[in-house]
Design a protein around this motif. Structure first.
Motif, PDB file in Angstrom:
ATOM      1  N   GLY A  98       0.840  -1.201   0.000  1.00 23.89           N
ATOM      2  CA  GLY A  98       0.000   0.000   0.000  1.00 23.89           C
ATOM      3  C   GLY A  98       0.871   1.246   0.000  1.00 23.89           C
ATOM      4  O   GLY A  98       2.096   1.158   0.154  1.00 23.89           O
ATOM      5  N   THR A  99       0.255   2.386  -0.127  1.00 23.34           N
ATOM      6  CA  THR A  99       1.032   3.627  -0.168  1.00 23.34           C
ATOM      7  C   THR A  99       1.818   3.835   1.115  1.00 23.34           C
ATOM      8  O   THR A  99       2.995   4.201   1.081  1.00 23.34           O
ATOM      9  N   ASN A 125       0.318  17.772   5.563  1.00 23.03           N
ATOM     10  CA  ASN A 125       0.237  16.603   4.683  1.00 23.03           C
ATOM     11  C   ASN A 125      -0.799  15.604   5.184  1.00 23.03           C
ATOM     12  O   ASN A 125      -1.229  15.654   6.342  1.00 23.03           O
ATOM     13  N   PHE A 126      -1.175  14.690   4.316  1.00 23.81           N
ATOM     14  CA  PHE A 126      -2.110  13.629   4.689  1.00 23.81           C
ATOM     15  C   PHE A 126      -1.528  12.897   5.911  1.00 23.81           C
ATOM     16  O   PHE A 126      -0.332  12.598   5.939  1.00 23.81           O
ATOM     17  N   THR A 128      -1.181   9.950   7.062  1.00 24.19           N
ATOM     18  CA  THR A 128      -0.305   8.779   6.972  1.00 24.19           C
ATOM     19  C   THR A 128       1.128   9.198   6.649  1.00 24.19           C
ATOM     20  O   THR A 128       2.093   8.606   7.131  1.00 24.19           O
ATOM     21  N   ASP A 129       1.278  10.250   5.861  1.00 24.91           N
ATOM     22  CA  ASP A 129       2.622  10.734   5.531  1.00 24.91           C
ATOM     23  C   ASP A 129       3.340  11.235   6.784  1.00 24.91           C
ATOM     24  O   ASP A 129       4.539  11.020   6.965  1.00 24.91           O
ATOM     25  N   SER A 169       3.779  16.010  -0.828  1.00 29.97           N
ATOM     26  CA  SER A 169       2.705  15.567  -1.714  1.00 29.97           C
ATOM     27  C   SER A 169       2.729  16.455  -2.946  1.00 29.97           C
ATOM     28  O   SER A 169       2.808  17.681  -2.824  1.00 29.97           O
ATOM     29  N   TYR A 173      -3.861  17.031  -0.551  1.00 28.71           N
ATOM     30  CA  TYR A 173      -5.132  16.288  -0.533  1.00 28.71           C
ATOM     31  C   TYR A 173      -6.319  17.146  -0.139  1.00 28.71           C
ATOM     32  O   TYR A 173      -7.455  16.854  -0.512  1.00 28.71           O
ATOM     33  N   ASP A 198       4.929  12.087  -2.885  1.00 27.03           N
ATOM     34  CA  ASP A 198       3.690  11.324  -2.752  1.00 27.03           C
ATOM     35  C   ASP A 198       2.783  11.778  -3.899  1.00 27.03           C
ATOM     36  O   ASP A 198       2.375  12.948  -3.953  1.00 27.03           O
ATOM     37  N   CYS A 200      -0.217  10.463  -4.719  1.00 22.78           N
ATOM     38  CA  CYS A 200      -1.590   9.946  -4.590  1.00 22.78           C
ATOM     39  C   CYS A 200      -2.620  10.823  -5.306  1.00 22.78           C
ATOM     40  O   CYS A 200      -3.542  10.314  -5.940  1.00 22.78           O
ATOM     41  N   HIS A 201      -2.465  12.137  -5.179  1.00 22.03           N
ATOM     42  CA  HIS A 201      -3.481  13.027  -5.762  1.00 22.03           C
ATOM     43  C   HIS A 201      -3.048  13.636  -7.095  1.00 22.03           C
ATOM     44  O   HIS A 201      -3.691  14.560  -7.582  1.00 22.03           O
ATOM     45  N   CYS A 221      -0.941   5.893  -4.875  1.00 23.12           N
ATOM     46  CA  CYS A 221      -1.976   4.864  -4.819  1.00 23.12           C
ATOM     47  C   CYS A 221      -2.635   4.745  -6.190  1.00 23.12           C
ATOM     48  O   CYS A 221      -2.454   5.597  -7.064  1.00 23.12           O
ATOM     49  N   TYR A 223      -6.072   3.665  -6.368  1.00 23.15           N
ATOM     50  CA  TYR A 223      -7.532   3.566  -6.228  1.00 23.15           C
ATOM     51  C   TYR A 223      -8.247   4.901  -6.448  1.00 23.15           C
ATOM     52  O   TYR A 223      -9.462   4.960  -6.419  1.00 23.15           O
ATOM     53  N   LYS A 224      -7.487   5.986  -6.652  1.00 23.59           N
ATOM     54  CA  LYS A 224      -8.133   7.287  -6.872  1.00 23.59           C
ATOM     55  C   LYS A 224      -8.299   7.500  -8.379  1.00 23.59           C
ATOM     56  O   LYS A 224      -9.144   6.881  -8.997  1.00 23.59           O
TER      57      LYS A 224
HETATM   58  C1  LIG Z   1      -1.486  12.018   0.104  1.00 20.26           C
HETATM   59  C2  LIG Z   1      -1.949  10.661   0.518  1.00 20.26           C
HETATM   60  N1  LIG Z   1      -1.039   9.734   0.870  1.00 20.26           N
HETATM   61  C3  LIG Z   1      -1.425   8.484   1.256  1.00 20.26           C
HETATM   62  C4  LIG Z   1      -2.760   8.141   1.271  1.00 20.26           C
HETATM   63  C5  LIG Z   1      -3.267   6.801   1.692  1.00 20.26           C
HETATM   64  O1  LIG Z   1      -2.363   5.837   2.000  1.00 20.26           O
HETATM   65  P1  LIG Z   1      -2.829   4.324   1.957  1.00 20.26           P
HETATM   66  O2  LIG Z   1      -3.117   3.987   0.522  1.00 20.26           O
HETATM   67  O3  LIG Z   1      -1.697   3.576   2.540  1.00 20.26           O
HETATM   68  O4  LIG Z   1      -4.077   4.207   2.779  1.00 20.26           O
HETATM   69  C6  LIG Z   1      -3.723   9.082   0.900  1.00 20.26           C
HETATM   70  C7  LIG Z   1      -5.150   8.701   0.927  1.00 20.26           C
HETATM   71  O5  LIG Z   1      -6.036   9.411   0.638  1.00 20.26           O
HETATM   72  C8  LIG Z   1      -3.299  10.357   0.531  1.00 20.26           C
HETATM   73  O6  LIG Z   1      -4.202  11.275   0.190  1.00 20.26           O
END
Ligand SMILES: Cc1ncc(COP(=O)(O)O)c(C=O)c1O
Length: 434
Positions: A98-99, A125-126, A128-129, A169, A173, A198, A200-201, A221, A223-224
């Protein structure tokens, strides 16, 4: 053409070079889906591809599929299909995990490549980062610092000369702010720092040139904007020049140089495969492959043109603001108010194209208004989402959205706000996932 009426939008859809892509997706009747920046829509080919993987590759061919269906190489073959979307060479990207996990691997590998001890991140930042950075810092003995990457603090922090790794990022986000990846990468390198991006977006939302920009590492990721489905596997990019030395912390057998020697000692694979750890979710990989086959036909330059036209249109209708028309209300020291000719909505997404991703984030001046407005809109079939503390987010996915959808969504939003429809009590009740 600057569309101002619904008829203009119908005309734009008629001549849209990406119009045919809409047929490649399953979209529920009566819904305008503006949440593809959270969970992308289902490609029409995905259920068949997943069923084939399960029934034929797994059900009939059983274990032979590790060879005959290319299961073992999926992280690399899928990585090669993502590579053009991020401006990388096919052997610089792997798909897996996963991310958050990939971010941990990339950050630790980058920190281990430096003799400095500061890992610089962004305050907003998101989460998780932020959390993963904390964990990577703890493991490597680094210290985490955070700055606002859109202000002067970033350059100042890099100029201290003690930053080992910068994590940013590409698109924020919450606000949808797009960062200048080539310029920031260059600045970080000038000050001796490595950069982890990152994506993701931004992947599938804006054109990305990792190799040309000299980026070190990136994760994202699928899934977006890439439409691979909930919890789909993520990807990791490592510049080829780092392959021989990158030491990632989750050393597992899929990242071994000769996994089928079953040797007792770990010896990392020579290429980007060293970032793999263990067995991958191959059913989910099948869904990702189906969506990447749609993306293989898309021209990112066309996607960007349409994305900007759509976000311009949405901003114009909901806030009255657009690039070059007049300064944003915040810039002239005034907040828009209901009754003064605007619906009272204010954009936190930059108006200038150079700093805008493929989403629009709006605020309504009343505290706590964001969540119920989004819920009221969802009841009308316009699906956006909400991010604390009060941001309404709307994602724009040029492959399956039409200009009329954007027009209808924007006018519905203005109506929900102006009529006060969102004030009904039921819209304030929070669901678990916002
Ligand atoms: C900038 C960013 N990083 C990471 C993630 C999610 O991480 P993961 O795919 O491990 O849930 C998101 C989820 O929206 C995100 O917006």
């Amino acid at each position: 053409m600057t569309p101002t009426t619904r008829a203009d939008c119908v005309e734009l859809d008629r001549t849209d070079p990406l119009a045919a892509f809409r047929e490649e997706f399953v979209l529920p009747e009566g819904v305008v889906y503006l949440d593809g920046n959270s969970l992308g829509a289902l490609p029409r080919a995905t259920p068949g591809r997943v069923a084939d993987m399960i029934e034929r590759e797994w059900g009939r061919d059983l274990i032979a599929s590790w060879n005959t269906a290319g299961w073992w190489d999926k992280p690399r073959t899928l990585g090669a299909k993502i590579a053009p979307l991020v401006g990388a060479d096919p052997d610089e990207v792997v798909v897996g995990d996963g991310t958050s996990t990939n971010l941990f691997k990339a950050l630790v590998a980058a920190l281990r490549m430096s003799d400095r001890d500061i890992v610089l991140g962004e305050s907003g930042n998101f989460p998780t980062d932020l959390y993963v950075t904390e964990g990577a810092a703890r493991l490597t003995g680094a210290v985490q610092r955070r700055v606002d990457p859109d202000g002067p603090e970033l350059a100042a922090a890099l100029a201290t000369g003690d930053v080992a790794v910068l994590l940013l990022s590409h698109v924020d986000y919450r606000s949808g702010t797009l960062r200048d990846l080539p310029a920031i990468t260059r600045m970080a390198h000038e000050h001796g720092a490595l950069v982890v991006w990152d994506l993701c977006h931004s992947v599938g939302a804006v054109p990305i040139e990792l190799s040309r920009s000299g980026a070190d590492f990136a994760v994202g990721c699928t899934y977006k904007y890439l439409n691979a489905g909930p919890g789909a596997p993520a990807f990791l990019y490592a510049a080829r020049r780092h392959h021989a030395v990158a030491d990632q912390p989750l050393s597992g057998w899929h990242g071994h140089a000769n996994p089928f020697d079953f040797a007792p000692e770990y010896e990392p694979a020579p290429g980007v495969s060293r970032f793999l750890s263990g067995s991958q979710p191959l059913v989910a990989d099948a869904a990702l492959e189906a969506s990447l086959d749609v993306w293989a036909k898309a021209d990112m330059a066309q996607v960007r043109v349409k994305s900007l036209a759509m976000t311009d249109l949405f901003l114009r209708i909901t806030t009255g603001e657009e690039p070059g028309r007049r300064p944003p209300l915040r810039a002239v020291g005034r907040r828009p108010m209901v009754g003064d000719g605007w619906a009272g909505l204010e954009s936190v997404t930059p108006l200038d194209h150079a700093h805008r991703g493929s989403q629009v984030a709006l605020l309504q001046p009343e505290e706590g208004a964001g969540y119920p407005i989004v819920r009221a809109l969802i009841e009308r079939g316009v699906i956006g989402d909400f991010r604390a503390p009060d941001v309404m987010r709307f994602g724009f996915t040029p492959l399956y959205l039409r200009y009329v959808d954007v027009y209808d969504a924007a006018t519905a939003l203005v109506d929900v706000v102006e009529t006060g429809e969102w004030r009904q009590e039921r819209f304030a009740r929070r669901a678990q996932v916002t």
